[in-house]
Every structure is written in structure tokens, then in C-alpha cells.
Design an enzyme around this catalytic site. Structure first.
Site, PDB file in Angstrom:
ATOM      1  N   LYS A  43       0.817  -1.195   0.000  1.00 33.91           N
ATOM      2  CA  LYS A  43       0.000   0.000   0.000  1.00 33.91           C
ATOM      3  C   LYS A  43       0.865   1.264   0.000  1.00 33.91           C
ATOM      4  O   LYS A  43       0.392   2.358  -0.297  1.00 33.91           O
ATOM      5  CB  LYS A  43      -0.868   0.023   1.276  1.00 33.91           C
ATOM      6  CG  LYS A  43      -1.762  -1.181   1.436  1.00 33.91           C
ATOM      7  CD  LYS A  43      -2.393  -1.188   2.836  1.00 33.91           C
ATOM      8  CE  LYS A  43      -3.176  -2.467   3.063  1.00 33.91           C
ATOM      9  NZ  LYS A  43      -3.545  -2.612   4.483  1.00 33.91           N
ATOM     10  N   GLY A  44       2.133   1.077   0.363  1.00 28.94           N
ATOM     11  CA  GLY A  44       3.001   2.236   0.641  1.00 28.94           C
ATOM     12  C   GLY A  44       3.179   3.217  -0.500  1.00 28.94           C
ATOM     13  O   GLY A  44       3.391   4.404  -0.267  1.00 28.94           O
ATOM     14  N   GLU A  99       7.691   1.999  -6.230  1.00 29.30           N
ATOM     15  CA  GLU A  99       7.822   1.539  -4.840  1.00 29.30           C
ATOM     16  C   GLU A  99       7.936   2.728  -3.902  1.00 29.30           C
ATOM     17  O   GLU A  99       8.362   3.820  -4.299  1.00 29.30           O
ATOM     18  CB  GLU A  99       9.087   0.686  -4.703  1.00 29.30           C
ATOM     19  CG  GLU A  99       8.845  -0.809  -4.732  1.00 29.30           C
ATOM     20  CD  GLU A  99       8.284  -1.361  -3.416  1.00 29.30           C
ATOM     21  OE1 GLU A  99       7.719  -0.589  -2.609  1.00 29.30           O
ATOM     22  OE2 GLU A  99       8.431  -2.571  -3.195  1.00 29.30           O
ATOM     23  N   ASP A 103      14.722  -1.124   1.028  1.00 30.38           N
ATOM     24  CA  ASP A 103      15.490  -1.272   2.259  1.00 30.38           C
ATOM     25  C   ASP A 103      16.536  -2.374   2.025  1.00 30.38           C
ATOM     26  O   ASP A 103      17.589  -2.118   1.460  1.00 30.38           O
ATOM     27  CB  ASP A 103      14.467  -1.612   3.355  1.00 30.38           C
ATOM     28  CG  ASP A 103      15.032  -1.624   4.758  1.00 30.38           C
ATOM     29  OD1 ASP A 103      15.694  -0.661   5.150  1.00 30.38           O
ATOM     30  OD2 ASP A 103      14.799  -2.612   5.480  1.00 30.38           O
ATOM     31  N   ASP A 159       4.165   3.170   6.627  1.00 28.65           N
ATOM     32  CA  ASP A 159       3.411   2.930   7.857  1.00 28.65           C
ATOM     33  C   ASP A 159       4.264   2.315   8.952  1.00 28.65           C
ATOM     34  O   ASP A 159       5.327   1.761   8.714  1.00 28.65           O
ATOM     35  CB  ASP A 159       2.259   1.959   7.586  1.00 28.65           C
ATOM     36  CG  ASP A 159       2.769   0.534   7.366  1.00 28.65           C
ATOM     37  OD1 ASP A 159       3.626   0.341   6.480  1.00 28.65           O
ATOM     38  OD2 ASP A 159       2.341  -0.373   8.098  1.00 28.65           O
ATOM     39  N   ARG A 165       0.319   6.519   7.415  1.00 31.64           N
ATOM     40  CA  ARG A 165       0.457   6.642   5.956  1.00 31.64           C
ATOM     41  C   ARG A 165      -0.020   8.000   5.454  1.00 31.64           C
ATOM     42  O   ARG A 165       0.395   8.464   4.401  1.00 31.64           O
ATOM     43  CB  ARG A 165      -0.367   5.559   5.243  1.00 31.64           C
ATOM     44  CG  ARG A 165       0.123   4.143   5.483  1.00 31.64           C
ATOM     45  CD  ARG A 165      -0.581   3.196   4.519  1.00 31.64           C
ATOM     46  NE  ARG A 165      -0.491   1.799   4.907  1.00 31.64           N
ATOM     47  CZ  ARG A 165       0.536   0.997   4.625  1.00 31.64           C
ATOM     48  NH1 ARG A 165       1.582   1.461   3.975  1.00 31.64           N
ATOM     49  NH2 ARG A 165       0.526  -0.268   4.992  1.00 31.64           N
TER      50      ARG A 165
HETATM   51  P1  IMP Z   1      12.922  -4.606   1.710  1.00 27.29           P
HETATM   52  O1  IMP Z   1      12.391  -5.911   1.187  1.00 27.29           O
HETATM   53  O2  IMP Z   1      13.761  -4.800   2.940  1.00 27.29           O
HETATM   54  O3  IMP Z   1      13.638  -3.781   0.665  1.00 27.29           O
HETATM   55  O4  IMP Z   1      11.705  -3.783   2.245  1.00 27.29           O
HETATM   56  C1  IMP Z   1      10.746  -3.338   1.419  1.00 27.29           C
HETATM   57  C2  IMP Z   1       9.481  -2.930   2.129  1.00 27.29           C
HETATM   58  O5  IMP Z   1       9.623  -2.855   3.564  1.00 27.29           O
HETATM   59  C3  IMP Z   1       9.073  -1.556   1.681  1.00 27.29           C
HETATM   60  O6  IMP Z   1       8.354  -1.592   0.476  1.00 27.29           O
HETATM   61  C4  IMP Z   1       8.258  -1.093   2.864  1.00 27.29           C
HETATM   62  O7  IMP Z   1       6.946  -1.561   2.733  1.00 27.29           O
HETATM   63  C5  IMP Z   1       8.919  -1.729   4.053  1.00 27.29           C
HETATM   64  N1  IMP Z   1       9.869  -0.782   4.696  1.00 27.29           N
HETATM   65  C6  IMP Z   1      11.214  -0.818   4.652  1.00 27.29           C
HETATM   66  N2  IMP Z   1      11.754   0.194   5.343  1.00 27.29           N
HETATM   67  C7  IMP Z   1      10.717   0.915   5.820  1.00 27.29           C
HETATM   68  C8  IMP Z   1      10.626   2.126   6.607  1.00 27.29           C
HETATM   69  O8  IMP Z   1      11.607   2.769   7.014  1.00 27.29           O
HETATM   70  N3  IMP Z   1       9.365   2.539   6.889  1.00 27.29           N
HETATM   71  C9  IMP Z   1       8.250   1.887   6.467  1.00 27.29           C
HETATM   72  N4  IMP Z   1       8.292   0.786   5.714  1.00 27.29           N
HETATM   73  C10 IMP Z   1       9.511   0.296   5.402  1.00 27.29           C
HETATM   74 MG    MG Z   2       6.418  -1.432  -0.004  1.00 27.80          MG
END
Ligand code: IMP
Ligand code: MG
Length: 182
Positions: A43-44, A99, A103, A159, A165
Site C-alpha cells: 500500500k506504501g 515503490e 530497504d 506505515d 500513511r
Molecule cells: P525490503 O524488502 O527490505 O527492501 O523492504 C521493502 C518494504 O519494507 C518496503 O516496500 C516497505 O513496505 C517496508 N519498509 C522498509 N523500510 C521501511 C521504513 O523505514 N518505513 C516503512 N516501511 C519500510
Molecule cells: Mg512497499
């Protein structure tokens, strides 16, 4: 009164909008003469995609996908599950994945592999935010809004347990709020 879990503002609303306008110009220039199929990751990315689309001057469609990665509230595990798939085919289309934040990169790595297997003409990524210091796998991000330090951020789509959000800016959480969530 401001929510006590919300700490320092990392990116103000007007800075977000100015950068998104620039991204719109850049993307429109790169895709001149082609159509874009935007894949918005729920949803982000909802707030971001709504603002970004209004800055595009090339024809575009939008479709939505929801994924969940297992893990604790503030860390992803890399095991991804599709909660909602796209409504339509992406075969032969110029896909732009939109996106909110990259992270570890694990979610995006899974998503790109999955979408590539469906035969798009091209596939690129536009992420509003990135935390390069947290990367566990290399992922090609063609368009990036802002780099963030290694801090959990909320607002403008992001979120914590589905809250915050709706904030018009991106803010850090206080240490106490992070400790309580993980
Ligand atoms: P990744 O798989 O670790 O790259 O994380 C991706 C998803 O984790 C993002 O699309 C977000 O939904 C969530 N996420 C990662 N870091 C944050 C943050 O600092 N705040 C909120 N959501 C996060
Ligand atoms: Mg996301």
C-alpha cells in the site's frame, strides 16, 4: 498536538513534491514515444504514484500489486507472498515498478524476478526512498527520489503497523516507538 511516536521530519511535503515533479520530467523524457504500464506496489506507494502520475506527459496505465514479506514490524525476511496480483497482462509492455522504499532490496528482487517471467518489453524501477546502507542484495533502481539514513521512516504512504500513511511528510520514529514495535 503531534503524535509522540513521530520524531524528526526527514523530508518536508514541499520537498517531496518538488522532487516528484523532477522525476516526472525525467521519466517522461526517457519514455518519449512509448507507453508506460505503472505497477504500483500497495500500500506504501499509493500516495507517491498518485502524485507522480500527474507529472507524466507520456501515456500511462496503472495496475496494482500487493505483496507481504514475512518478518517483524520493522525488518523484512525476504520471503514474499503475493496478496493481490495485477489485474492485467504485462506482456510486451514497458513496466515501471513504483515503490515507496527499498530497504534490504529483498522484496524488489522477488518482484522483479516474478514480473520478468511474464514477458514485459522492459522493466524499470522508480522508488521514492532508498536506504543504501541496509542493502542485502543488489537491485537496479533507475529512478530514486531521496536517500535516507538507516532509520525507520513513516508518512507519505509509509506505515508502522498500518498507521501514519496519511502524513504529508516523511518523518523518523522516536526510538521508543521503534522499540515498542519490534
Ligand atoms: P525490503 O524488502 O527490505 O527492501 O523492504 C521493502 C518494504 O519494507 C518496503 O516496500 C516497505 O513496505 C517496508 N519498509 C522498509 N523500510 C521501511 C521504513 O523505514 N518505513 C516503512 N516501511 C519500510
Ligand atoms: Mg512497499
Amino acid at each position: 498536538m503531534r503524535d509522540p511516536n513521530i520524531g524528526e521530519i526527514l523530508i518536508q511535503a514541499d520537498e517531496l513534491q518538488a522532487r516528484i515533479a523532477d522525476l516526472g520530467v525525467e521519466i517522461s523524457r526517457d519514455y518519449e514515444g512509448r507507453e508506460i504500464l505503472i505497477v504500483c506496489v500497495l500500500k506504501g506507494a499509493v500516495l507517491f504514484v498518485a502524485d507522480l502520475m500527474r507529472q507524466l506527459t507520456v501515456p500511462c496505465e496503472v495496475d496494482f500489486m500487493a505483496v507481504s514479506s514475512y518478518g517483524s514490524a520493522t525488518r523484512s525476511s525476504g520471503v514474499v507472498r503475493i496478496l493481490k496480483d495485477l489485474d492485467g497482462s504485462i506482456e510486451g509492455k514497458n513496466v515501471l515498478i513504483v515503490e515507496d522504499i527499498i530497504d534490504s532490496g529483498l522484496t524488489l528482487q522477488y518482484l522483479m524476478r516474478n514480473l520478468r517471467s511474464r514477458g514485459p518489453a522492459s522493466i524499470e524501477v522508480c522508488s521514492l526512498l532508498t536506504k543504501p546502507s541496509r542493502r542485502e542484495v543488489e537491485v537496479p533502481i533507475r529512478y530514486t527520489g531521496f536517500e535516507l539514513p538507516d532509520r525507520y521512516a513513516v508518512g507519505y504512504g509509509l506505515d508502522l503497523a498500518q498507521r501514519y500513511r496519511n502524513l504529508p511528510y516523511v518523518a523518523a520514529l522516536t526510538d521508543a516507538a521503534i522499540a515498542a514495535a519490534s
